[in-house]
Design an enzyme around this catalytic site. Structure first.
Site, PDB file in Angstrom:
ATOM      1  N   ARG A 238      15.829  30.796 -12.608  1.00 41.93           N
ATOM      2  CA  ARG A 238      14.806  30.272 -13.515  1.00 41.93           C
ATOM      3  C   ARG A 238      13.689  29.714 -12.634  1.00 41.93           C
ATOM      4  O   ARG A 238      13.947  29.132 -11.571  1.00 41.93           O
ATOM      5  CB  ARG A 238      15.378  29.166 -14.409  1.00 41.93           C
ATOM      6  N   GLU A 267       5.667  29.984 -16.441  1.00 47.95           N
ATOM      7  CA  GLU A 267       6.012  31.374 -16.778  1.00 47.95           C
ATOM      8  C   GLU A 267       5.536  31.619 -18.212  1.00 47.95           C
ATOM      9  O   GLU A 267       5.877  30.844 -19.099  1.00 47.95           O
ATOM     10  CB  GLU A 267       7.532  31.578 -16.681  1.00 47.95           C
ATOM     11  N   HIS A 286       9.895  38.663 -15.046  1.00 43.60           N
ATOM     12  CA  HIS A 286      11.187  38.307 -15.644  1.00 43.60           C
ATOM     13  C   HIS A 286      11.889  39.533 -16.223  1.00 43.60           C
ATOM     14  O   HIS A 286      12.241  39.576 -17.410  1.00 43.60           O
ATOM     15  CB  HIS A 286      10.999  37.241 -16.726  1.00 43.60           C
TER      16      HIS A 286
HETATM   17  N1  LIG Z   1      15.819  37.031 -14.006  1.00 38.23           N
HETATM   18  C1  LIG Z   1      16.542  37.411 -15.045  1.00 38.23           C
HETATM   19  O1  LIG Z   1      16.144  38.258 -15.868  1.00 38.23           O
HETATM   20  C2  LIG Z   1      17.920  36.805 -15.264  1.00 38.23           C
HETATM   21  C3  LIG Z   1      18.925  37.611 -15.821  1.00 38.23           C
HETATM   22  C4  LIG Z   1      20.186  37.033 -16.013  1.00 38.23           C
HETATM   23  C5  LIG Z   1      20.421  35.709 -15.638  1.00 38.23           C
HETATM   24  N2  LIG Z   1      19.411  34.977 -15.115  1.00 38.23           N
HETATM   25  C6  LIG Z   1      19.662  33.594 -14.709  1.00 38.23           C
HETATM   26  O2  LIG Z   1      20.771  33.598 -13.821  1.00 38.23           O
HETATM   27  C7  LIG Z   1      21.634  32.523 -14.158  1.00 38.23           C
HETATM   28  C8  LIG Z   1      23.038  32.825 -13.682  1.00 38.23           C
HETATM   29  O3  LIG Z   1      23.638  33.810 -14.492  1.00 38.23           O
HETATM   30  P1  LIG Z   1      25.191  34.167 -14.256  1.00 38.23           P
HETATM   31  O4  LIG Z   1      25.616  35.146 -15.304  1.00 38.23           O
HETATM   32  O5  LIG Z   1      25.416  34.485 -12.823  1.00 38.23           O
HETATM   33  O6  LIG Z   1      25.851  32.733 -14.570  1.00 38.23           O
HETATM   34  P2  LIG Z   1      27.231  32.155 -14.015  1.00 38.23           P
HETATM   35  O7  LIG Z   1      27.543  30.988 -14.874  1.00 38.23           O
HETATM   36  O8  LIG Z   1      28.218  33.257 -13.876  1.00 38.23           O
HETATM   37  O9  LIG Z   1      26.860  31.662 -12.534  1.00 38.23           O
HETATM   38  C9  LIG Z   1      26.098  30.510 -12.298  1.00 38.23           C
HETATM   39  C10 LIG Z   1      26.734  29.813 -11.089  1.00 38.23           C
HETATM   40  O10 LIG Z   1      25.901  28.735 -10.686  1.00 38.23           O
HETATM   41  C11 LIG Z   1      26.752  27.671 -10.303  1.00 38.23           C
HETATM   42  N3  LIG Z   1      26.011  26.413 -10.304  1.00 38.23           N
HETATM   43  C12 LIG Z   1      25.620  25.671 -11.365  1.00 38.23           C
HETATM   44  N4  LIG Z   1      24.975  24.576 -10.952  1.00 38.23           N
HETATM   45  C13 LIG Z   1      24.945  24.644  -9.584  1.00 38.23           C
HETATM   46  C14 LIG Z   1      24.416  23.826  -8.561  1.00 38.23           C
HETATM   47  N5  LIG Z   1      23.792  22.683  -8.861  1.00 38.23           N
HETATM   48  N6  LIG Z   1      24.562  24.208  -7.267  1.00 38.23           N
HETATM   49  C15 LIG Z   1      25.203  25.357  -6.961  1.00 38.23           C
HETATM   50  N7  LIG Z   1      25.741  26.182  -7.884  1.00 38.23           N
HETATM   51  C16 LIG Z   1      25.600  25.821  -9.178  1.00 38.23           C
HETATM   52  C17 LIG Z   1      27.884  27.710 -11.305  1.00 38.23           C
HETATM   53  O11 LIG Z   1      29.010  27.015 -10.836  1.00 38.23           O
HETATM   54  C18 LIG Z   1      28.125  29.218 -11.396  1.00 38.23           C
HETATM   55  O12 LIG Z   1      29.053  29.643 -10.421  1.00 38.23           O
HETATM   56  C19 LIG Z   1      21.480  32.386 -15.665  1.00 38.23           C
HETATM   57  O13 LIG Z   1      21.820  31.080 -16.118  1.00 38.23           O
HETATM   58  C20 LIG Z   1      20.004  32.683 -15.871  1.00 38.23           C
HETATM   59  O14 LIG Z   1      19.253  31.491 -15.799  1.00 38.23           O
HETATM   60  C21 LIG Z   1      18.163  35.477 -14.924  1.00 38.23           C
HETATM   61  O1  LIG Z   2      19.081  34.546 -18.809  1.00 41.12           O
HETATM   62  C1  LIG Z   2      18.903  35.784 -18.907  1.00 41.12           C
HETATM   63  O2  LIG Z   2      19.734  36.591 -19.365  1.00 41.12           O
HETATM   64  C2  LIG Z   2      17.589  36.379 -18.468  1.00 41.12           C
HETATM   65  O3  LIG Z   2      16.725  35.439 -18.002  1.00 41.12           O
HETATM   66  C3  LIG Z   2      16.992  37.288 -19.502  1.00 41.12           C
HETATM   67  O4  LIG Z   2      17.791  38.416 -19.629  1.00 41.12           O
END
Ligand SMILES: NC(=O)c1ccc[n+]([C@@H]2O[C@H](COP(=O)([O-])OP(=O)(O)OC[C@H]3O[C@@H](n4cnc5c(N)ncnc54)[C@H](O)[C@@H]3O)[C@@H](O)[C@H]2O)c1
Ligand SMILES: O=C(O)[C@H](O)CO
Length: 322
Positions: A238, A267, A286
């Protein structure tokens, strides 16, 4: 016939299937997000909402919908735009789309790393400006990816998928996470270190945490200054996980060589933002989960979970199950 309001049209057949199942499906017709007042008006009377990461799904929205609102199905895995506590208090189920988008997002994160480090966009622009006149030993040099050390901040689904890609480039993987991940450590030959050590040792750092009060501006001026001279930062988590002013300073005055960003703060990023004037900053709008199959499967996931809740079954991907 129960009404479902969807804040953007979704790819694939999922919404048509929802209509054929007997739901009144009302879709915001514009490409851009509904303005707040219009959103509060259009949710009125809905039993279910399908929301996007730009929609502020807070108590005001839930109350505007009314007491018949049973489910908010978020078309993303990130839920920082949803007031989960407000939903819980109102008995509203919140679902999201974990897992289905992991590989698409990890693919883009690695693409951003490669593009930023090896100056792909800079080189493309150089050619398009007609400046390519000769081959030169020092033209557009950048740090090599293979055998470099990469630090993964947030070692969950996407962070581990990113690390799997890094191993394909023979990279050494460091990770910072609140809890040890022994299975992933063994599978990826990854080393768990404190964040400060990761920042000091990694040639490349990729952010994969959710946006929480703890990760808000996690990458601040102090932590950016701890990064190696010539390091590259990638952010597909994010935008608000990084202090934008501090990032710009680290790019202009060191230690950062380049940055690859799929998420920014603010954003959308305005076209005249200083970040876009830096030659070694690569920004995508994004699109981490924007895989053709992925976005259709996300649509199937949100509609299946929404129907499950409205038809009295347990959803598969609930973040809040009151
Ligand atoms: N750019 C995009 O289009 C896009 C797409 C999908 C997800 N995302 C972002 O990616 C994030 C992660 O997705 P995911 O499916 O891997 O989630 P997830 O829950 O599988 O992984 C997130 C990890 O971050 C860790 N974490 C949380 N707080 C932390 C901290 N302070 N320090 C270190 N580690 C910490 C958690 O323990 C977990 O292991 C989502 O929450 C979203 O914001 C962005
Ligand atoms: O959190 C997510 O899944 C992304 O930011 C959008 O797909």
């Amino acid at each position: 016939m129960e009404r479902v309001f969807v804040t953007r049209n979704l790819p694939g057949p999922a919404l048509g299937e929802l209509r054929r199942a007997g739901y009144q499906v009302d879709v915001w017709p514009e490409f851009t997000a509904p303005p707040r007042e219009a959103l509060l008006e259009r949710v009125r009377g809905a039993a279910g909402l399908i929301t996007m990461l730009e929609d502020r799904a807070d108590a005001e929205l839930m109350d505007a919908a009314g007491p018949q609102l049973k489910v908010i199905a978020q078309y993303s895995v990130g839920l920082d735009n949803v007031d989960l506590e407000a939903a819980r208090k109102r008995g509203i189920v919140v679902t999201h789309t974990p897992g289905v988008l992991t590989d698409a997002t990890a693919d883009l994160a690695f693409a951003l790393l490669a593009a930023a480090a090896r100056r792909v966009v800079e080189g493309h622009d150089y050619v398009r400006r007609g400046e390519w006149k000769t081959w030169h030993p020092e033209l557009l040099l950048g740090p090599e990816l293979h055998c470099a050390t990469v630090g993964v901040v947030g070692f969950g689904r996407i962070g581990q998928a990113f690390a799997r890609r890094a191993r394909g480039f023979e990279m050494k993987v460091l990770y910072a996470s609140r809890h040890p991940k022994p299975e992933a450590e063994a599978a990826l030959d990854a080393e768990r270190v404190e964040l400060d050590e990761l920042l000091a040792r990694a040639d490349f750092v990729s952010l994969h945490t959710p946006l929480t009060p703890e990760t808000h501006r996690l990458m601040n001026a102090e932590r950016l200054a701890r990064m190696k001279e010539g390091a590259v930062l990638v952010n597909t988590a994010r935008g608000k996980v990084v202090d934008t002013g501090a990032l710009l300073d680290a790019l202009e005055h060191g230690p950062l060589f380049a940055a690859g960003l799929d998420v920014t703060d603010p954003e959308p990023l305005p076209a005249d933002h200083p970040l876009l004037r830096h030659p070694r900053v690569v920004v995508t709008p994004h699109i981490g989960s924007a895989g053709m199959r992925t976005r259709r499967r996300m649509a199937e996931m949100v509609t299946h979970d929404l129907r499950a809740v409205l038809e009295g079954r347990a959803p598969k991907h609930a973040a809040v199950l009151p």
